[in-house]
Design a protein around this motif. Structure first.
Motif, PDB file in Angstrom:
ATOM      1  N   GLU A 177       0.832  -1.205   0.000  1.00 42.51           N
ATOM      2  CA  GLU A 177       0.000   0.000   0.000  1.00 42.51           C
ATOM      3  C   GLU A 177       0.873   1.264   0.000  1.00 42.51           C
ATOM      4  OE1 GLU A 177      -3.638   0.048  -0.355  1.00 42.51           O
ATOM      5  OE2 GLU A 177      -4.050   0.261   1.788  1.00 42.51           O
ATOM      6  N   ARG A 178       2.016   1.179   0.676  1.00 43.36           N
ATOM      7  CA  ARG A 178       2.891   2.344   0.783  1.00 43.36           C
ATOM      8  C   ARG A 178       3.858   2.472  -0.387  1.00 43.36           C
ATOM      9  NH1 ARG A 178       2.407   1.049   6.474  1.00 43.36           N
ATOM     10  NH2 ARG A 178       4.002  -0.561   6.321  1.00 43.36           N
ATOM     11  N   ASP A 179       3.919   1.461  -1.219  1.00 43.35           N
ATOM     12  CA  ASP A 179       4.876   1.437  -2.327  1.00 43.35           C
ATOM     13  C   ASP A 179       4.219   2.004  -3.589  1.00 43.35           C
ATOM     14  OD1 ASP A 179       6.720   0.851  -4.317  1.00 43.35           O
ATOM     15  OD2 ASP A 179       7.185  -1.140  -3.545  1.00 43.35           O
ATOM     16  N   ASP A 180       4.644   3.193  -3.996  1.00 43.57           N
ATOM     17  CA  ASP A 180       4.025   3.853  -5.150  1.00 43.57           C
ATOM     18  C   ASP A 180       4.244   3.111  -6.457  1.00 43.57           C
ATOM     19  OD1 ASP A 180       3.055   5.870  -3.565  1.00 43.57           O
ATOM     20  OD2 ASP A 180       4.753   7.219  -3.913  1.00 43.57           O
ATOM     21  N   ARG A 181       5.205   2.187  -6.466  1.00 41.14           N
ATOM     22  CA  ARG A 181       5.440   1.410  -7.698  1.00 41.14           C
ATOM     23  C   ARG A 181       4.307   0.431  -7.965  1.00 41.14           C
ATOM     24  NH1 ARG A 181      10.501  -1.967  -6.659  1.00 41.14           N
ATOM     25  NH2 ARG A 181       9.407  -2.167  -4.651  1.00 41.14           N
ATOM     26  N   VAL A 182       3.615   0.020  -6.916  1.00 44.24           N
ATOM     27  CA  VAL A 182       2.642  -1.064  -7.019  1.00 44.24           C
ATOM     28  C   VAL A 182       1.307  -0.533  -7.518  1.00 44.24           C
ATOM     29  CG1 VAL A 182       1.376  -2.836  -5.753  1.00 44.24           C
ATOM     30  CG2 VAL A 182       3.772  -2.367  -5.193  1.00 44.24           C
ATOM     31  N   ARG A 183       0.842  -1.111  -8.611  1.00 47.24           N
ATOM     32  CA  ARG A 183      -0.436  -0.717  -9.193  1.00 47.24           C
ATOM     33  C   ARG A 183      -1.467  -1.841  -9.140  1.00 47.24           C
ATOM     34  NH1 ARG A 183       0.923   3.139 -14.406  1.00 47.24           N
ATOM     35  NH2 ARG A 183       2.440   4.476 -13.359  1.00 47.24           N
ATOM     36  N   VAL A 184      -0.982  -3.079  -9.067  1.00 48.57           N
ATOM     37  CA  VAL A 184      -1.860  -4.255  -9.026  1.00 48.57           C
ATOM     38  C   VAL A 184      -1.146  -5.315  -8.188  1.00 48.57           C
ATOM     39  CG1 VAL A 184      -2.972  -6.085 -10.375  1.00 48.57           C
ATOM     40  CG2 VAL A 184      -2.767  -3.792 -11.332  1.00 48.57           C
ATOM     41  N   ALA A 185      -1.907  -6.106  -7.450  1.00 48.68           N
ATOM     42  CA  ALA A 185      -1.318  -7.227  -6.717  1.00 48.68           C
ATOM     43  C   ALA A 185      -1.995  -8.521  -7.133  1.00 48.68           C
ATOM     44  CB  ALA A 185      -1.449  -7.029  -5.212  1.00 48.68           C
ATOM     45  N   SER A 218      -4.400   4.070 -15.549  1.00 48.05           N
ATOM     46  CA  SER A 218      -4.191   5.124 -14.562  1.00 48.05           C
ATOM     47  C   SER A 218      -4.391   4.579 -13.148  1.00 48.05           C
ATOM     48  CB  SER A 218      -5.177   6.267 -14.803  1.00 48.05           C
ATOM     49  OG  SER A 218      -5.266   7.102 -13.673  1.00 48.05           O
ATOM     50  N   PRO A 219      -3.370   4.644 -12.289  1.00 45.41           N
ATOM     51  CA  PRO A 219      -3.546   4.152 -10.921  1.00 45.41           C
ATOM     52  C   PRO A 219      -4.608   4.920 -10.152  1.00 45.41           C
ATOM     53  CG  PRO A 219      -1.451   5.319 -11.158  1.00 45.41           C
ATOM     54  CD  PRO A 219      -2.011   5.159 -12.534  1.00 45.41           C
ATOM     55  N   THR A 220      -4.740   6.215 -10.433  1.00 48.10           N
ATOM     56  CA  THR A 220      -5.790   7.010  -9.787  1.00 48.10           C
ATOM     57  C   THR A 220      -7.165   6.506 -10.184  1.00 48.10           C
ATOM     58  OG1 THR A 220      -4.367   8.968  -9.767  1.00 48.10           O
ATOM     59  CG2 THR A 220      -6.735   9.325  -9.509  1.00 48.10           C
ATOM     60  N   ALA A 221      -7.344   6.268 -11.494  1.00 50.67           N
ATOM     61  CA  ALA A 221      -8.645   5.793 -11.971  1.00 50.67           C
ATOM     62  C   ALA A 221      -8.956   4.408 -11.414  1.00 50.67           C
ATOM     63  CB  ALA A 221      -8.667   5.765 -13.496  1.00 50.67           C
ATOM     64  N   LEU A 222      -7.947   3.553 -11.287  1.00 53.51           N
ATOM     65  CA  LEU A 222      -8.172   2.221 -10.729  1.00 53.51           C
ATOM     66  C   LEU A 222      -8.666   2.310  -9.288  1.00 53.51           C
ATOM     67  CD1 LEU A 222      -5.088   0.198 -12.054  1.00 53.51           C
ATOM     68  CD2 LEU A 222      -7.466  -0.058 -12.766  1.00 53.51           C
ATOM     69  N   THR A 223      -8.005   3.152  -8.493  1.00 47.91           N
ATOM     70  CA  THR A 223      -8.413   3.302  -7.096  1.00 47.91           C
ATOM     71  C   THR A 223      -9.822   3.867  -6.989  1.00 47.91           C
ATOM     72  OG1 THR A 223      -6.124   3.658  -6.382  1.00 47.91           O
ATOM     73  CG2 THR A 223      -7.849   4.398  -4.893  1.00 47.91           C
ATOM     74  N   VAL A 224     -10.095   4.920  -7.755  1.00 50.88           N
ATOM     75  CA  VAL A 224     -11.415   5.556  -7.701  1.00 50.88           C
ATOM     76  C   VAL A 224     -12.507   4.588  -8.146  1.00 50.88           C
ATOM     77  CG1 VAL A 224     -12.855   7.352  -8.726  1.00 50.88           C
ATOM     78  CG2 VAL A 224     -10.554   7.909  -7.932  1.00 50.88           C
ATOM     79  N   THR A 225     -12.244   3.837  -9.217  1.00 52.66           N
ATOM     80  CA  THR A 225     -13.241   2.882  -9.716  1.00 52.66           C
ATOM     81  C   THR A 225     -13.498   1.771  -8.705  1.00 52.66           C
ATOM     82  OG1 THR A 225     -12.614   3.348 -12.008  1.00 52.66           O
ATOM     83  CG2 THR A 225     -13.801   1.294 -11.592  1.00 52.66           C
ATOM     84  N   LYS A 226     -12.439   1.298  -8.063  1.00 51.24           N
ATOM     85  CA  LYS A 226     -12.612   0.265  -7.036  1.00 51.24           C
ATOM     86  C   LYS A 226     -13.471   0.800  -5.892  1.00 51.24           C
ATOM     87  CE  LYS A 226     -10.101  -2.823  -3.911  1.00 51.24           C
ATOM     88  NZ  LYS A 226      -8.900  -3.637  -3.709  1.00 51.24           N
ATOM     89  N   ARG A 227     -13.208   2.039  -5.474  1.00 48.68           N
ATOM     90  CA  ARG A 227     -14.021   2.639  -4.413  1.00 48.68           C
ATOM     91  C   ARG A 227     -15.481   2.746  -4.846  1.00 48.68           C
ATOM     92  NH1 ARG A 227     -10.070   1.509  -1.845  1.00 48.68           N
ATOM     93  NH2 ARG A 227      -8.503   2.961  -1.056  1.00 48.68           N
ATOM     94  N   GLN A 228     -15.714   3.149  -6.094  1.00 46.73           N
ATOM     95  CA  GLN A 228     -17.093   3.271  -6.590  1.00 46.73           C
ATOM     96  C   GLN A 228     -17.811   1.925  -6.548  1.00 46.73           C
ATOM     97  OE1 GLN A 228     -15.752   5.462 -10.327  1.00 46.73           O
ATOM     98  NE2 GLN A 228     -17.828   6.275 -10.099  1.00 46.73           N
ATOM     99  N   LEU A 229     -17.136   0.865  -6.972  1.00 47.88           N
ATOM    100  CA  LEU A 229     -17.752  -0.462  -7.004  1.00 47.88           C
ATOM    101  C   LEU A 229     -18.305  -0.851  -5.640  1.00 47.88           C
ATOM    102  CD1 LEU A 229     -15.291  -2.579  -9.194  1.00 47.88           C
ATOM    103  CD2 LEU A 229     -17.729  -2.248  -9.625  1.00 47.88           C
ATOM    104  N   TYR A 230     -17.473  -0.711  -4.604  1.00 47.21           N
ATOM    105  CA  TYR A 230     -17.884  -1.205  -3.296  1.00 47.21           C
ATOM    106  C   TYR A 230     -18.731  -0.195  -2.541  1.00 47.21           C
ATOM    107  CZ  TYR A 230     -14.663  -4.799  -4.661  1.00 47.21           C
ATOM    108  OH  TYR A 230     -14.047  -5.797  -5.369  1.00 47.21           O
ATOM    109  N   ASP A 231     -18.533   1.090  -2.804  1.00 44.08           N
ATOM    110  CA  ASP A 231     -19.446   2.074  -2.217  1.00 44.08           C
ATOM    111  C   ASP A 231     -20.867   1.822  -2.702  1.00 44.08           C
ATOM    112  OD1 ASP A 231     -17.462   3.349  -0.819  1.00 44.08           O
ATOM    113  OD2 ASP A 231     -17.259   5.027  -2.215  1.00 44.08           O
TER     114      ASP A 231
END
Length: 278
Positions: A45-53, A216-229
């Motif tokens: 989570e703290r590693d900015d290199r990581v976009r997918v696990a 886009s890592p920003t779009a991935l995070t935002v989309t994931k939040r939208q899904l579960y919200d």
């Protein structure tokens, strides 16, 4: 933390691979593995290199569930041994209170989590797969909740997440019977994104993970939040209105400009760079 029963590797593509690593015991779950897995995810989570696990198991097994030696020790008790619980990290916590619990915290991770079920998957392992964002299954993998045959209730919120993935009727079958299913049957129910043979499986998982990592890592995070919200809400108008607000926010980000330029120039976008670098 010294990793004894897990491994982690972060590729240049931005894909982190986390492996449950007790192949001699079917990658069975222990307090140590619980602590290591959460520590790894907190570090990612703290590693900015990581976009997918990607989460998978060593050898030919994903995870057979709780270690049988530990299960024997619980007879006559009133709960599972917390193991190293007082020392564990809390990745994914703080996004929504509904996520702040064992396994469900995976929904709060900032990056997509792909679960590569490469073999037998039981008990807590099935919950870990269910609370991942994307799932791939090895065609002959055997999968079960295991709890019905142990005279136990449904574990780790599977009664909440499973009906939302495969529907109430299928979930009732899987949870009430505790029967062993092959990955293909669960795939037909909609649990897996893809079910593949051993020759195709590793390459397909890597290809999909790298495809996501290039976005886009920003779009991935935002989309994931939208899904579960929205999964936790019941107001479609609120979803539409929130998406409109997010469009306005993301259009002001550098990634949007890069996406437009790439579209106009008919090339692949290079997301995640500063405006100066672009």
């Amino acid at each position: 933390m010294q990793l004894k029963v897990t491994t982690v590797d972060v590729a240049d593509t931005g894909v982190a691979t986390v492996t449950l690593n007790r192949p001699e015991r079917g990658n069975s779950w222990t307090g140590r593995m619980h602590a290591e897995y959460r520590w790894i995810m907190a570090e990612l989570e703290r590693d900015d290199r990581v976009r997918v696990a990607v989460l998978t198991g060593a050898g030919r097994t994903f995870c057979v569930g709780a270690d049988t030696r530990a299960l024997s020790g619980y007879v006559g008790g009133d709960g599972y041994d917390g193991g190293l619980r007082d020392e564990v990290a809390n990745p994914g916590y703080g996004v929504r209170p509904e996520f702040d619990a064992d396994v469900s915290w995976q929904l709060g991770l900032r990056f997509p989590l792909i679960c590569a079920v490469n073999g037998a998957c039981a008990g807590i392992a099935l919950a870990m797969a269910a609370y991942s964002d994307i799932r791939f299954g090895m065609v002959d993998a055997k999968i079960t909740t295991a709890t019905a045959k142990l005279a136990m209730p449904v574990e780790y919120g599977l009664s909440w997440i499973l009906p939302r993935i495969i529907g109430l009727t299928h979930a009732a079958d899987v949870l009430l019977s505790g029967r062993i299913l092959r990955a293909q049957e669960l795939g037909d129910m909609g649990f897996f994104t893809k079910v593949l043979g051993p020759d195709e499986f590793p390459g397909a998982v890597t290809e999909y993970a790298e495809m996501l990592a290039a976005l886009s890592p920003t779009a991935l995070t935002v989309t994931k939040r939208q899904l579960y919200d929205d999964l936790l809400a019941s107001n479609p108008a609120a979803s539409v209105n929130r998406s409109t607000e997010l469009i306005g926010e993301l259009m002001r980000r550098p990634d949007y400009g890069e996406g437009v330029r790439a579209l106009v120039e008919k090339r692949a976008p290079r997301f995640g760079r500063s405006e100066e670098e672009q």
